[in-house]
Enzyme design. Structure first.
Site, PDB file in Angstrom:
ATOM      1  N   ASP A   1      61.806 -38.613 -72.400  1.00  0.00           N
ATOM      2  CA  ASP A   1      62.702 -37.760 -71.611  1.00  0.00           C
ATOM      3  C   ASP A   1      61.972 -37.333 -70.358  1.00  0.00           C
ATOM      4  O   ASP A   1      60.773 -37.059 -70.383  1.00  0.00           O
ATOM      5  CB  ASP A   1      63.183 -36.556 -72.415  1.00  0.00           C
ATOM      6  CG  ASP A   1      62.048 -35.704 -72.948  1.00  0.00           C
ATOM      7  OD1 ASP A   1      61.656 -34.732 -72.258  1.00  0.00           O
ATOM      8  OD2 ASP A   1      61.550 -35.985 -74.053  1.00  0.00           O
ATOM      9  N   ASP A  39      70.162 -29.028 -73.692  1.00  0.00           N
ATOM     10  CA  ASP A  39      68.795 -28.541 -73.918  1.00  0.00           C
ATOM     11  C   ASP A  39      68.869 -27.022 -74.005  1.00  0.00           C
ATOM     12  O   ASP A  39      68.997 -26.333 -72.993  1.00  0.00           O
ATOM     13  CB  ASP A  39      67.912 -28.996 -72.757  1.00  0.00           C
ATOM     14  CG  ASP A  39      66.468 -28.520 -72.883  1.00  0.00           C
ATOM     15  OD1 ASP A  39      66.151 -27.796 -73.848  1.00  0.00           O
ATOM     16  OD2 ASP A  39      65.659 -28.863 -72.000  1.00  0.00           O
ATOM     17  N   GLU A  49      66.836 -23.825 -75.461  1.00  0.00           N
ATOM     18  CA  GLU A  49      65.518 -23.445 -75.970  1.00  0.00           C
ATOM     19  C   GLU A  49      65.052 -22.176 -75.275  1.00  0.00           C
ATOM     20  O   GLU A  49      65.821 -21.489 -74.629  1.00  0.00           O
ATOM     21  CB  GLU A  49      64.527 -24.584 -75.735  1.00  0.00           C
ATOM     22  CG  GLU A  49      64.409 -24.997 -74.254  1.00  0.00           C
ATOM     23  CD  GLU A  49      63.354 -26.063 -74.013  1.00  0.00           C
ATOM     24  OE1 GLU A  49      62.163 -25.757 -74.267  1.00  0.00           O
ATOM     25  OE2 GLU A  49      63.717 -27.183 -73.574  1.00  0.00           O
TER      26      GLU A  49
END
Length: 278
Positions: free
Chosen positions: A77, A166, A168
């Protein structure tokens, strides 16, 4: 004879008295300035966040996966942090799939997106894009729309993976972006629902188990639809968030060759292709 004094001394004294309030105001302003907390020196600039930015700080890192694992397919990634990527080198090393950061919040798009997204595709990889969530700035649905409009869409070409959320640690402030656990679940649900409405696909969820537990209360309601991409820099993926019996992808290091962020797909290349095909 009486001595007549000019008004010069009086004028000077008056001027000095008039200056005292101004000096006081200046001193007060300076004291307030120095009393304010300085910005943290290690706080990154908005837009610079990337997958796994908080993993080492919060979860640490351990060994690499053993070679005895079941068949898995290597991936990477990338974000603007990597700049122009040497895709041919990665392909030759065995990397067969990639995710590219497309957007963050509703204020940032990756300036290297075209080189990374198209470059990975052109060497033969199956690729997708991801969005770095900032739940404290705009709604989940708003960010899903921004993502789709800036590279996060999906096409049934057999080589495009569904978009990834994503979600987090907040690199700019409080870990959970100031949201309650139920508030975070609602925000994620809003993003996922809108993404599916726009693309017809369920988005992948990238997260770390410790963050998920802290910020969603270990909510398990998304596992039936969204593939799990777990972040853990260790010899195994560890305990997964609630609801998921297995991971689809695992980001296992930020210190890999050519590109630091390396990942395992839980299956052979035909399973990567199956996810791309929906």
């Amino acid at each position: 004879m009486p001595v007549h004094r000019s008004g010069t001394g009086t004028s000077r004294r008056a001027g000095a008295l008039r200056r005292i309030p101004a000096v006081g105001i200046l001193l007060a302003a300076l004291s307030l300035l120095f009393a304010l907390p300085a910005p943290a020196a290690d706080t990154p600039a908005r837009g610079s966040a990337r997958m796994g930015i908080g993993v080492i700080a919060h979860d640490g890192q351990g060994g690499l996966p053993s070679s005895g694992d079941a068949t898995q397919t290597e991936g990477v990634d990338v974000s603007a942090y990597q700049g122009n990527v040497a895709w041919s080198t990665l392909w030759s090393s065995g990397v067969k799939w990639a995710y590219v950061k497309a957007s963050e919040g509703t204020y940032y798009t990756n300036p290297y997106f075209a080189q990374q997204y198209n470059g990975s595709y052109n060497v033969g990889m199956i690729r997708g894009s991801y969005h770095f969530a900032t739940p404290d700035t705009t709604t989940g649905a708003t960010q899903a729309n921004y993502f789709v409009d800036h590279g996060g869409g999906w096409s049934a070409d057999g080589r495009t993976l569904p978009g990834a959320l994503d979600i987090e640690w907040n690199p700019y402030g409080a870990a959970c972006y100031g949201k309650t656990q139920s508030g975070m679940v609602s925000w994620i649900s809003s993003f996922l629902s809108q993404y599916k409405a726009r693309t017809g696909r369920d988005a992948v969820i990238y997260t770390a188990a410790s963050w998920w537990t802290q910020c969603t209360g270990n909510y398990g309601g998304f596992a039936s639809a969204s593939p799990l991409w777990i972040a853990r820099y260790a010899s195994d993926p560890g305990t997964l968030p609630a609801g998921w019996g297995y991971y689809t992808m695992w980001q296992y290091t930020s210190s890999g060759p050519t590109v630091g962020d390396h990942d395992k797909f839980n299956g052979a290349l035909d399973r990567v292709q199956a996810l791309a095909n929906g």
